[in-house]
Design a protein around this motif. Sequence first.
Motif, short mmCIF file in Angstrom:
data_model
loop_
_atom_site.label_atom_id
_atom_site.label_comp_id
_atom_site.label_asym_id
_atom_site.label_seq_id
_atom_site.Cartn_x
_atom_site.Cartn_y
_atom_site.Cartn_z
N TRP A 290 0.84 -1.19 0.00
CA TRP A 290 0.00 0.00 0.00
C TRP A 290 0.88 1.24 0.00
CZ3 TRP A 290 -4.96 0.27 -1.09
CH2 TRP A 290 -5.55 1.51 -0.98
N PRO A 291 0.58 2.22 -0.83
CA PRO A 291 -0.53 2.26 -1.77
C PRO A 291 -0.18 1.52 -3.06
CG PRO A 291 0.64 4.35 -1.84
CD PRO A 291 1.31 3.50 -0.78
N PRO A 292 -1.21 1.01 -3.71
CA PRO A 292 -0.98 0.33 -5.00
C PRO A 292 -0.80 1.36 -6.11
CG PRO A 292 -3.31 0.37 -4.51
CD PRO A 292 -2.61 0.99 -3.32
N GLN A 293 -0.33 0.89 -7.26
CA GLN A 293 -0.19 1.80 -8.40
C GLN A 293 -1.56 2.25 -8.89
OE1 GLN A 293 2.23 -0.27 -11.27
NE2 GLN A 293 4.11 0.52 -10.35
N ASP A 294 -2.54 1.36 -8.81
CA ASP A 294 -3.89 1.69 -9.27
C ASP A 294 -4.89 1.28 -8.19
OD1 ASP A 294 -6.02 2.48 -10.87
OD2 ASP A 294 -5.96 0.70 -12.12
N GLU A 295 -5.39 0.06 -8.27
CA GLU A 295 -6.34 -0.48 -7.30
C GLU A 295 -5.66 -1.61 -6.54
OE1 GLU A 295 -10.49 -0.19 -9.75
OE2 GLU A 295 -9.06 -1.70 -10.38
N LEU B 189 -6.00 -1.10 6.59
CA LEU B 189 -6.61 -0.13 5.68
C LEU B 189 -8.01 0.15 6.23
CD1 LEU B 189 -5.69 -1.78 2.26
CD2 LEU B 189 -4.36 -0.11 3.59
N VAL B 190 -8.25 1.36 6.66
CA VAL B 190 -9.56 1.74 7.17
C VAL B 190 -10.38 2.18 5.97
CG1 VAL B 190 -10.83 3.20 8.77
CG2 VAL B 190 -8.52 2.41 9.37
N ILE B 191 -11.43 1.43 5.68
CA ILE B 191 -12.21 1.62 4.46
C ILE B 191 -13.57 2.22 4.78
CG2 ILE B 191 -13.34 0.40 2.55
CD1 ILE B 191 -11.08 -1.70 2.79
N VAL C 282 -10.11 4.24 0.95
CA VAL C 282 -9.27 4.06 2.14
C VAL C 282 -9.08 5.42 2.80
CG1 VAL C 282 -7.02 3.30 3.00
CG2 VAL C 282 -8.15 2.05 1.14
N ILE C 283 -9.64 5.55 4.00
CA ILE C 283 -9.61 6.85 4.68
C ILE C 283 -8.48 6.95 5.71
CG2 ILE C 283 -12.04 7.35 4.24
CD1 ILE C 283 -12.65 6.39 7.10
#
Length: 110
Positions: free
Chosen positions: A7-12, A49-51, A87-88
């Motif tokens: 994390w973070p990914p390049q995209d999703e 990852l707080v979603i 992801v907040i």
Amino acid sequence: MCGRDEWPPQDEYRPESLEVEGFVHCSDLGTVHLPANQLFSGRTDLVLLVIDPARLDAPVRWERPVVGPPDGPWFPHVYGPINPGAVIDVIDFPPGPDGVFTLPAVLANP
């Protein structure tokens, strides 16, 4: 949860479970320690990852766990990749000195 280097990914965010099982395994605050201790014992590089489910581009379904007792807690499964905008927060998730994962204090006492 995932490794800090994921994390973070390049995209999703697309963990292996999405390709193999068709969904991303997730947890709520009361159950996050269960998969952490069962699947990630010995790891010291995890982050939570707080979603915000309202920000997800993919649907969420609460279902019985894939492994474990059928009368155990249900878990949220995301049926698609995790888009970064959902992801907040990202919180370090190290195990305690005894190697056991528990909910980080920042989440236990907001």
